[in-house]
Design a protein around this motif. Sequence first.
Motif, PDB file in Angstrom:
ATOM      1  N   ILE A   6       0.877  -1.173   0.000  1.00  0.00           N
ATOM      2  CA  ILE A   6       0.000   0.000   0.000  1.00  0.00           C
ATOM      3  C   ILE A   6       0.910   1.216   0.000  1.00  0.00           C
ATOM      4  CG2 ILE A   6      -1.733   1.264   1.317  1.00  0.00           C
ATOM      5  CD1 ILE A   6      -2.212  -1.592   2.736  1.00  0.00           C
ATOM      6  N   VAL A   7       0.814   2.050  -1.017  1.00  0.00           N
ATOM      7  CA  VAL A   7       1.644   3.247  -1.073  1.00  0.00           C
ATOM      8  C   VAL A   7       0.809   4.435  -0.611  1.00  0.00           C
ATOM      9  CG1 VAL A   7       3.013   4.776  -2.529  1.00  0.00           C
ATOM     10  CG2 VAL A   7       3.053   2.308  -2.937  1.00  0.00           C
ATOM     11  N   ALA A   8       1.184   4.975   0.532  1.00  0.00           N
ATOM     12  CA  ALA A   8       0.477   6.114   1.112  1.00  0.00           C
ATOM     13  C   ALA A   8       1.242   7.387   0.773  1.00  0.00           C
ATOM     14  CB  ALA A   8       0.354   5.946   2.622  1.00  0.00           C
ATOM     15  N   CYS A   9       0.659   8.196  -0.083  1.00  0.00           N
ATOM     16  CA  CYS A   9       1.336   9.402  -0.582  1.00  0.00           C
ATOM     17  C   CYS A   9       1.036  10.573   0.348  1.00  0.00           C
ATOM     18  CB  CYS A   9       0.864   9.727  -1.992  1.00  0.00           C
ATOM     19  SG  CYS A   9       0.971   8.318  -3.120  1.00  0.00           S
ATOM     20  N   ALA A  23      -4.530   4.393   5.302  1.00  0.00           N
ATOM     21  CA  ALA A  23      -3.577   3.340   4.937  1.00  0.00           C
ATOM     22  C   ALA A  23      -3.507   2.273   6.024  1.00  0.00           C
ATOM     23  CB  ALA A  23      -2.200   3.942   4.694  1.00  0.00           C
ATOM     24  N   SER A  24      -3.597   2.693   7.277  1.00  0.00           N
ATOM     25  CA  SER A  24      -3.572   1.733   8.388  1.00  0.00           C
ATOM     26  C   SER A  24      -4.785   0.820   8.332  1.00  0.00           C
ATOM     27  CB  SER A  24      -3.530   2.485   9.720  1.00  0.00           C
ATOM     28  OG  SER A  24      -2.352   3.266   9.830  1.00  0.00           O
ATOM     29  N   TRP A  25      -5.954   1.404   8.055  1.00  0.00           N
ATOM     30  CA  TRP A  25      -7.174   0.592   7.935  1.00  0.00           C
ATOM     31  C   TRP A  25      -7.068  -0.389   6.778  1.00  0.00           C
ATOM     32  CZ3 TRP A  25     -10.839   1.175   3.799  1.00  0.00           C
ATOM     33  CH2 TRP A  25     -11.935   0.297   3.887  1.00  0.00           C
ATOM     34  N   VAL A  26      -6.631   0.091   5.618  1.00  0.00           N
ATOM     35  CA  VAL A  26      -6.493  -0.779   4.448  1.00  0.00           C
ATOM     36  C   VAL A  26      -5.508  -1.908   4.743  1.00  0.00           C
ATOM     37  CG1 VAL A  26      -5.725  -0.908   2.043  1.00  0.00           C
ATOM     38  CG2 VAL A  26      -7.090   1.043   2.810  1.00  0.00           C
ATOM     39  N   GLU A  35       3.823   1.569   2.764  1.00  0.00           N
ATOM     40  CA  GLU A  35       5.008   2.394   2.544  1.00  0.00           C
ATOM     41  C   GLU A  35       4.553   3.838   2.376  1.00  0.00           C
ATOM     42  OE1 GLU A  35       8.792   1.341   0.402  1.00  0.00           O
ATOM     43  OE2 GLU A  35       7.841   2.590  -1.119  1.00  0.00           O
ATOM     44  N   PHE A  36       5.050   4.708   3.238  1.00  0.00           N
ATOM     45  CA  PHE A  36       4.749   6.127   3.146  1.00  0.00           C
ATOM     46  C   PHE A  36       5.723   6.759   2.151  1.00  0.00           C
ATOM     47  CE2 PHE A  36       3.013   5.065   7.319  1.00  0.00           C
ATOM     48  CZ  PHE A  36       1.756   5.650   7.203  1.00  0.00           C
ATOM     49  N   LEU A  37       5.164   7.420   1.153  1.00  0.00           N
ATOM     50  CA  LEU A  37       5.965   8.054   0.104  1.00  0.00           C
ATOM     51  C   LEU A  37       5.837   9.563   0.196  1.00  0.00           C
ATOM     52  CD1 LEU A  37       7.624   8.027  -2.553  1.00  0.00           C
ATOM     53  CD2 LEU A  37       5.440   7.814  -3.777  1.00  0.00           C
ATOM     54  N   HIS A  38       6.978  10.213   0.343  1.00  0.00           N
ATOM     55  CA  HIS A  38       7.011  11.683   0.380  1.00  0.00           C
ATOM     56  C   HIS A  38       7.945  12.150  -0.726  1.00  0.00           C
ATOM     57  CE1 HIS A  38       6.939  15.761   1.663  1.00  0.00           C
ATOM     58  NE2 HIS A  38       8.111  15.758   2.267  1.00  0.00           N
ATOM     59  N   ILE A 126      -2.869   5.462  -1.956  1.00  0.00           N
ATOM     60  CA  ILE A 126      -3.777   6.289  -1.164  1.00  0.00           C
ATOM     61  C   ILE A 126      -3.252   7.722  -1.191  1.00  0.00           C
ATOM     62  CG2 ILE A 126      -4.823   6.658   1.098  1.00  0.00           C
ATOM     63  CD1 ILE A 126      -4.411   3.684   1.633  1.00  0.00           C
ATOM     64  N   ILE A 127      -4.106   8.646  -1.598  1.00  0.00           N
ATOM     65  CA  ILE A 127      -3.679  10.026  -1.820  1.00  0.00           C
ATOM     66  C   ILE A 127      -4.736  10.976  -1.254  1.00  0.00           C
ATOM     67  CG2 ILE A 127      -2.864  11.699  -3.536  1.00  0.00           C
ATOM     68  CD1 ILE A 127      -2.509   9.419  -5.499  1.00  0.00           C
ATOM     69  N   GLY A 128      -4.297  12.051  -0.640  1.00  0.00           N
ATOM     70  CA  GLY A 128      -5.212  13.095  -0.215  1.00  0.00           C
ATOM     71  C   GLY A 128      -5.742  13.829  -1.434  1.00  0.00           C
TER      72      GLY A 128
END
Length: 286
Positions: A6-9, A23-26, A35-38, A126-128
């Motif tokens: 899961i890529v959390a942007c 992302a935590s729920w998914v 993986e948190f992507l910044h 997952i993106i805001g």
Amino acid sequence: MEERKIVACVDRSRYATAVADCASWVSRQINAPVEFLHAIDRHLEQGSGEDHSGAIGFDAQETLLNKLLSSDSEKTKKARDQGRLFLNELRKRALDHGVVQADSRLRHGTLVNCLLELQNETRIAIIGRRGETSEASNRDIGRTFEAAVRALNKPVLGVHDEFKVPARFLFAFDGSAVSKRGVETVLQSQLFKGMKGTLLMCGEKNNSGIKLLEEAAQTLSESGVPTEFSHVQGDVVSQMIQGLEIHQADMLVMGAYTHSPLRKLFFGSKTEDMLRATKVPALLLR
């Protein structure tokens, strides 16, 4: 082969916490790592207020160039350091929320390019719906969010600035190939476990469409996802918004590309109307 993640942007906007919690729920639902992507834009320089215009000599020009390079290097280092701290905080939040494996990645470049590079490793992004730049410009839907959905061949889950675990989804169903693949996605994914759903079809009533709608709802129900169905007439966006309220749905599921009126829900003026009017997570399928 490495497990797809899961890529959390995330960026430094107020949407970051919602993205992390989603992302935590998914991750808990589908048992996949996060993986948190910044992404740090390469063009970090902002106006310093200094005036560097005018004719200058060679030595002065070289001195100024070195000064500017040094300033850019300092800004880049500062952005990296701040980015690492920011990612560590979100990673800790995810672990505290029950995520088994959470990593982070700091990249230079545009978010869309970074996502494309990671696409083969990605299960869902997952993106805001908005970010730092759209907040500054008062855009309702961020250009980065829209560009990511256009570019990626993966599901994208767009979230608002607050996230709560959804209990019921509304599926925008039109009988197209995209909708049918969407039903298959729901059948195969653990993301929807414990949820209830409603398939909503909008448009002129016809027997073949109603039959497809009923069959899809029955298939989902028999697979363990209790699903109702409804057929309505009228403007697609208005009916979908009303459908979220009527069926008390707190997540929207729809195809990103179709050849029906629902296509106007994305990449047209109606896209922003739909997402602007709702604050529920929107899962966009390909």
